[in-house]
Write a protein that holds these residues in place. Structure first.
Motif, PDB file in Angstrom:
ATOM      1  N   ILE A  52      71.435   8.163  27.819  1.00  0.00           N
ATOM      2  CA  ILE A  52      72.105   8.964  26.787  1.00  0.00           C
ATOM      3  C   ILE A  52      72.820  10.153  27.418  1.00  0.00           C
ATOM      4  O   ILE A  52      73.953  10.481  27.063  1.00  0.00           O
ATOM      5  N   ALA A  53      72.153  10.800  28.371  1.00  0.00           N
ATOM      6  CA  ALA A  53      72.755  11.946  29.036  1.00  0.00           C
ATOM      7  C   ALA A  53      74.022  11.553  29.795  1.00  0.00           C
ATOM      8  O   ALA A  53      75.073  12.210  29.676  1.00  0.00           O
ATOM      9  N   TYR A  54      73.949  10.482  30.559  1.00  0.00           N
ATOM     10  CA  TYR A  54      75.115  10.059  31.334  1.00  0.00           C
ATOM     11  C   TYR A  54      76.249   9.578  30.429  1.00  0.00           C
ATOM     12  O   TYR A  54      77.428   9.814  30.718  1.00  0.00           O
ATOM     13  N   ASP A  55      75.911   8.941  29.329  1.00  0.00           N
ATOM     14  CA  ASP A  55      76.938   8.464  28.401  1.00  0.00           C
ATOM     15  C   ASP A  55      77.702   9.632  27.762  1.00  0.00           C
ATOM     16  O   ASP A  55      78.897   9.502  27.452  1.00  0.00           O
ATOM     17  N   THR A  56      77.011  10.751  27.566  1.00  0.00           N
ATOM     18  CA  THR A  56      77.649  11.907  26.929  1.00  0.00           C
ATOM     19  C   THR A  56      78.159  12.931  27.931  1.00  0.00           C
ATOM     20  O   THR A  56      78.792  13.911  27.542  1.00  0.00           O
ATOM     21  N   GLY A  57      77.878  12.715  29.219  1.00  0.00           N
ATOM     22  CA  GLY A  57      78.375  13.626  30.244  1.00  0.00           C
ATOM     23  C   GLY A  57      77.582  14.907  30.389  1.00  0.00           C
ATOM     24  O   GLY A  57      78.042  15.854  31.044  1.00  0.00           O
ATOM     25  N   ILE A  58      76.382  14.970  29.796  1.00  0.00           N
ATOM     26  CA  ILE A  58      75.528  16.163  29.901  1.00  0.00           C
ATOM     27  C   ILE A  58      74.373  15.827  30.830  1.00  0.00           C
ATOM     28  O   ILE A  58      73.328  15.326  30.415  1.00  0.00           O
ATOM     29  N   VAL A  59      74.582  16.069  32.124  1.00  0.00           N
ATOM     30  CA  VAL A  59      73.609  15.697  33.148  1.00  0.00           C
ATOM     31  C   VAL A  59      73.304  16.910  34.006  1.00  0.00           C
ATOM     32  O   VAL A  59      74.214  17.554  34.527  1.00  0.00           O
ATOM     33  N   PHE A  79      69.857  17.704  27.099  1.00  0.00           N
ATOM     34  CA  PHE A  79      69.484  18.501  28.271  1.00  0.00           C
ATOM     35  C   PHE A  79      67.998  18.843  28.287  1.00  0.00           C
ATOM     36  O   PHE A  79      67.446  19.199  29.338  1.00  0.00           O
ATOM     37  N   ALA A  80      67.328  18.709  27.139  1.00  0.00           N
ATOM     38  CA  ALA A  80      65.915  19.097  27.049  1.00  0.00           C
ATOM     39  C   ALA A  80      65.030  18.318  28.016  1.00  0.00           C
ATOM     40  O   ALA A  80      63.979  18.808  28.434  1.00  0.00           O
ATOM     41  N   GLN A  81      65.440  17.107  28.408  1.00  0.00           N
ATOM     42  CA  GLN A  81      64.592  16.296  29.292  1.00  0.00           C
ATOM     43  C   GLN A  81      64.380  16.947  30.655  1.00  0.00           C
ATOM     44  O   GLN A  81      63.435  16.590  31.372  1.00  0.00           O
TER      45      GLN A  81
END
Length: 300
Positions: free
Chosen positions: A148-155, A215-217
């Protein structure tokens, strides 16, 4: 500014100084105690480069009666611009060695006891990392959460810069740190109050207001969700989120004490460029005068 020798000392805290930015470096250069005997908690993310971290902590330890440090993710990065290439556990141990040379208290040292106003209270600096258990909605596993993070670009940059060596993963390193820290906390007097200090929040609730929930992860672990009640915490100090505020969870005060990046604090009412503003650093003890709400909620 001259020290006020007539006022009682205070236990203060701040985090996420990111001294690689000139504006934040100037903040450290200008930061001084107001009262002899002030202690300063530094809850991680002093900087990325080893020399910058050493410089900042060296400045602070010369000014405050005691400096207590925990690492953030940025201190643990193996950065291409650094003059050292230590990775993972070795980098952390080198940071601890440097702190000990300076006289800075680390998570590997005996926990100091604050005996000033509001004490005696044991200040417990912790190093716990995260294990991807603060997952976004719909993610059942770490793999789904990262997708999910990589798909949305928030890594988080940790994925390329924070190496877990010799552990097989960052979560394995986290679990080892949680196990060892829990053992140490269990050995303390159960009736003695603590101030728990960790770069990442000990509970998930503070991450609920993140603009990007994926980002919480990278922000903590479910394994510490009850530590503030199990270990008789008078207060919990953390950073990482760059959302400085006070919240209450199960009647325990949580203080997020980040300075943050200049682009963030320039627009805040409590921006650190305001001389002598009481929010920079944040007072932990004696407890600031404010109503203590029950349950969970934000009052500042």
């Amino acid at each position: 500014m001259p020290l006020n020798s007539e006022s009682p000392p205070r236990l203060l805290a701040l985090s996420d100084m990111h001294v690689g930015y000139p504006e934040n470096r100037a903040l450290v250069e200008n930061l001084r105690p107001e009262v002899p005997g002030d202690w300063l908690i530094v809850a991680g993310d002093v900087g990325e480069l080893f020399a910058d971290i050493e410089w900042a902590l060296g400045v602070l330890v010369e000014r405050f009666a005691k400096v207590i440090w925990v690492p953030g993710n940025h201190e643990l990065w193996t950065h291409g611009r650094d003059t050292v290439d230590w990775r993972g556990e070795e980098r952390y141990r080198r940071l601890v060695e440097m702190c000990r040379r300076l006289g800075v208290v680390t998570p590997e040292d005996p926990y100091p006891v604050w005996t000033g106003p509001g004490g005696p209270v044991t200040v417990a600096p912790l190093f716990l990392l995260y294990d991807y258990s603060f997952r976004p909605a719909g993610a059942r596993t770490k793999e789904e959460s990262l997708a999910i993070a990589y798909d949305t670009g928030i890594v988080c940059s940790d994925e390329s810069l924070l190496q877990p060596d010799p552990y097989e993963s960052r979560e394995a390193w986290c679990w080892a740190r949680v196990e060892e820290t829990e053992r140490r906390l269990k050995e303390l007097d159960a009736g003695h109050p603590l101030v728990l200090v960790n770069h990442w929040p000990l509970v998930r609730e503070p991450t609920r207001i993140l603009r990007y929930p994926q980002f919480a992860q990278w922000c903590g672990t479910d394994r510490t969700a009850d530590w503030h009640t199990r270990f008789n915490a008078l207060a919990v100090v953390y950073g990482h989120l760059h959302i400085p505020r006070t919240t209450w969870h199960d009647g325990v005060r949580f203080e997020e004490v980040s300075v943050g990046y200049p682009r963030e604090w320039r627009h805040r009412a409590d921006r650190p460029s305001i001389p002598d503003h009481p929010a920079i650093p944040r007072q932990i003890l004696p407890v600031p005068a404010a109503p203590a709400p029950s349950g969970t909620g934000v009052f500042r």
